[in-house]
Design a protein around this motif. Structure first.
Motif, short mmCIF file in Angstrom:
data_model
loop_
_atom_site.label_atom_id
_atom_site.label_comp_id
_atom_site.label_asym_id
_atom_site.label_seq_id
_atom_site.Cartn_x
_atom_site.Cartn_y
_atom_site.Cartn_z
N ASN A 3 8.65 8.90 13.98
CA ASN A 3 8.06 7.56 13.97
C ASN A 3 7.58 7.22 12.56
O ASN A 3 6.96 8.04 11.89
CB ASN A 3 6.88 7.50 14.95
CG ASN A 3 7.35 7.61 16.38
OD1 ASN A 3 8.42 7.12 16.73
ND2 ASN A 3 6.55 8.27 17.22
N ARG A 4 7.82 5.98 12.13
CA ARG A 4 7.40 5.55 10.81
C ARG A 4 6.59 4.27 10.94
O ARG A 4 7.05 3.29 11.52
CB ARG A 4 8.61 5.29 9.90
CG ARG A 4 9.45 6.52 9.64
CD ARG A 4 10.63 6.22 8.75
NE ARG A 4 11.54 5.25 9.33
CZ ARG A 4 12.66 4.84 8.74
NH1 ARG A 4 12.99 5.31 7.55
NH2 ARG A 4 13.44 3.95 9.33
N SER A 5 5.36 4.29 10.42
CA SER A 5 4.50 3.10 10.50
C SER A 5 4.87 2.16 9.37
O SER A 5 5.06 2.57 8.22
CB SER A 5 3.03 3.50 10.39
OG SER A 5 2.79 4.17 9.18
N LEU A 6 4.99 0.88 9.69
CA LEU A 6 5.37 -0.12 8.69
C LEU A 6 4.17 -0.54 7.85
O LEU A 6 3.04 -0.62 8.34
CB LEU A 6 5.98 -1.34 9.39
CG LEU A 6 7.27 -1.08 10.18
CD1 LEU A 6 7.74 -2.37 10.84
CD2 LEU A 6 8.36 -0.51 9.29
N VAL A 7 4.43 -0.83 6.60
CA VAL A 7 3.38 -1.25 5.67
C VAL A 7 2.90 -2.65 6.03
O VAL A 7 3.70 -3.56 6.25
CB VAL A 7 3.91 -1.22 4.21
CG1 VAL A 7 2.89 -1.85 3.26
CG2 VAL A 7 4.24 0.19 3.79
N PRO A 166 12.95 -2.38 6.33
CA PRO A 166 11.68 -1.76 6.75
C PRO A 166 10.95 -1.16 5.55
O PRO A 166 11.56 -0.60 4.64
CB PRO A 166 12.15 -0.65 7.71
CG PRO A 166 13.52 -0.30 7.22
CD PRO A 166 14.12 -1.56 6.69
N TYR A 167 9.63 -1.33 5.54
CA TYR A 167 8.79 -0.76 4.48
C TYR A 167 7.75 0.13 5.14
O TYR A 167 6.84 -0.35 5.82
CB TYR A 167 8.12 -1.88 3.66
CG TYR A 167 9.11 -2.70 2.88
CD1 TYR A 167 9.48 -2.32 1.60
CD2 TYR A 167 9.70 -3.84 3.42
CE1 TYR A 167 10.41 -3.06 0.87
CE2 TYR A 167 10.63 -4.58 2.71
CZ TYR A 167 10.98 -4.19 1.44
OH TYR A 167 11.90 -4.92 0.74
N CYS A 168 7.91 1.43 4.97
CA CYS A 168 7.02 2.38 5.66
C CYS A 168 6.22 3.24 4.68
O CYS A 168 5.65 4.26 5.06
CB CYS A 168 7.84 3.27 6.60
SG CYS A 168 9.29 3.99 5.83
N SER A 171 3.13 2.14 -0.72
CA SER A 171 2.84 0.71 -0.70
C SER A 171 2.45 0.15 -2.06
O SER A 171 2.01 -0.99 -2.16
CB SER A 171 1.70 0.42 0.30
OG SER A 171 0.53 1.13 -0.09
N CYS A 188 12.51 1.64 3.11
CA CYS A 188 12.93 2.87 3.78
C CYS A 188 14.36 2.73 4.29
O CYS A 188 14.68 3.16 5.41
CB CYS A 188 11.99 3.16 4.95
SG CYS A 188 10.26 3.24 4.49
#
Length: 311
Positions: A3-7, A166-168, A171, A188
């Protein structure tokens, strides 16, 4: 699959400099920004008030002044915030989207407008007898509208392609505002398509506009050399020189950043200052200090203000 959390928030690193230079840089850029806004507002006011300046050249100049005023406003206030405090470096994802869109919208519109202005000067100097009939109010309005619509479309494509990725994390944006190249380094996903679009949509378009401007001025120079009186040649050269100065300061940094193979964050940030901070200031300086008609209009406006205050 992990799982990757988005910025949701980006951090603008700002211009590369020593911490001790925060206050001097803040002061310098604040003064430049205030002068830019006031100078461009003054040009807009003078052209609207003086009926002698209601010509195609000054019609396009009002568009340029309006763009430059907001072009500077899109980037400089946030730059000042990054210099003022660490908290000022934070920018939300949606604010970053808005800044990128506005930056490319105004920047590309200005790019197209410079091309139209060079075409206007070409017609005025190379075809003086047909100039009035060729550059009527309707034609000028259509050309100006075309630059705004083209800029809007260009920016919409660039912004959509940039933020569909997607940006994970990380930042941190290695710049003082949200621009496509530094943002794409945080994606990403594969950015090869985006980089190609940047090369074509920004670099090639800017180079194409610059080439058209160069061709226009080559034709203009040839026409100027045919003018018999030295006074006529001097006046024509003076009119074109002011446009060329602003054009070079805008296009050369753009081509350097977007067409250069590879990228160096520190260099890009410093070079970007030329067309985001200095060029919007050059517009009122060049077009007032080098233009007799604008000088006369300014003196008339000053006299009117003095007379109204004395009553």
């Amino acid at each position: 699959m992990t799982n990757r959390s988005l910025v949701t928030t980006f951090i603008l690193i700002g211009l590369p400099h020593a911490p001790a230079l925060d206050i001097p840089f803040f002061t310098i850029f604040l003064v430049i920004y205030v002068l830019t806004v006031m100078g461009n507002l003054l040009i807009l006011l003078v052209i609207m008030v003086d009926s002698h300046l209601h010509t195609p050249m000054y019609y396009f100049l009002t568009n340029l002044s309006f763009i430059d005023m907001w072009f500077s406003t899109v980037t400089v206030p946030k730059m000042l915030m990054t210099l003022g405090s660490l908290g000022g470096r934070m920018i939300s994802f949606h604010s970053c989207v808005a800044q990128l869109y506005c930056f490319h919208f105004l920047g590309s519109t200005e790019c197209f407008l410079y091309t139209v202005m060079s075409y206007d000067r070409y017609l005025a100097i190379s075809h003086p007898l047909r100039y009035t009939s060729m550059m009527r109010g309707r034609t000028c309005a259509l050309l100006a509208t075309g630059t705004w619509l083209s800029g809007s479309l260009h920016s919409a494509v660039q912004t959509t392609l940039t933020f569909r990725l997607p940006y994970c994390g990380p930042s941190q944006i290695q710049h003082y505002f949200c621009d496509a190249p530094p943002i794409l380094r945080l994606a990403c996903a594969d950015t090869s398509v985006n980089e190609m679009v940047i090369f074509v949509n920004i670099g090639v378009v800017a180079s194409g506009c610059f080439l058209l401007i160069v061709l226009s001025y080559v034709s203009i120079v040839c026409s100027i050399l045919k003018i018999r009186t030295s006074e006529g040649r001097h006046r024509a050269f003076q009119t074109c020189a002011s446009h060329c100065i602003v054009v070079l300061c805008f296009f050369v940094p753009c081509v350097f950043i977007y067409l250069r193979p590879g990228s160096r964050d520190a260099v890009d940030g410093v070079v970007a200052v030329f067309y985001t901070v200095l060029t919007p200031l050059l517009n009122p300086v060049v077009y007032t200090l080098r233009n007799k008609e604008v000088k006369k209009a300014l003196l008339k406006l000053k006299d009117k203000v003095t007379q109204s205050q004395s009553k």
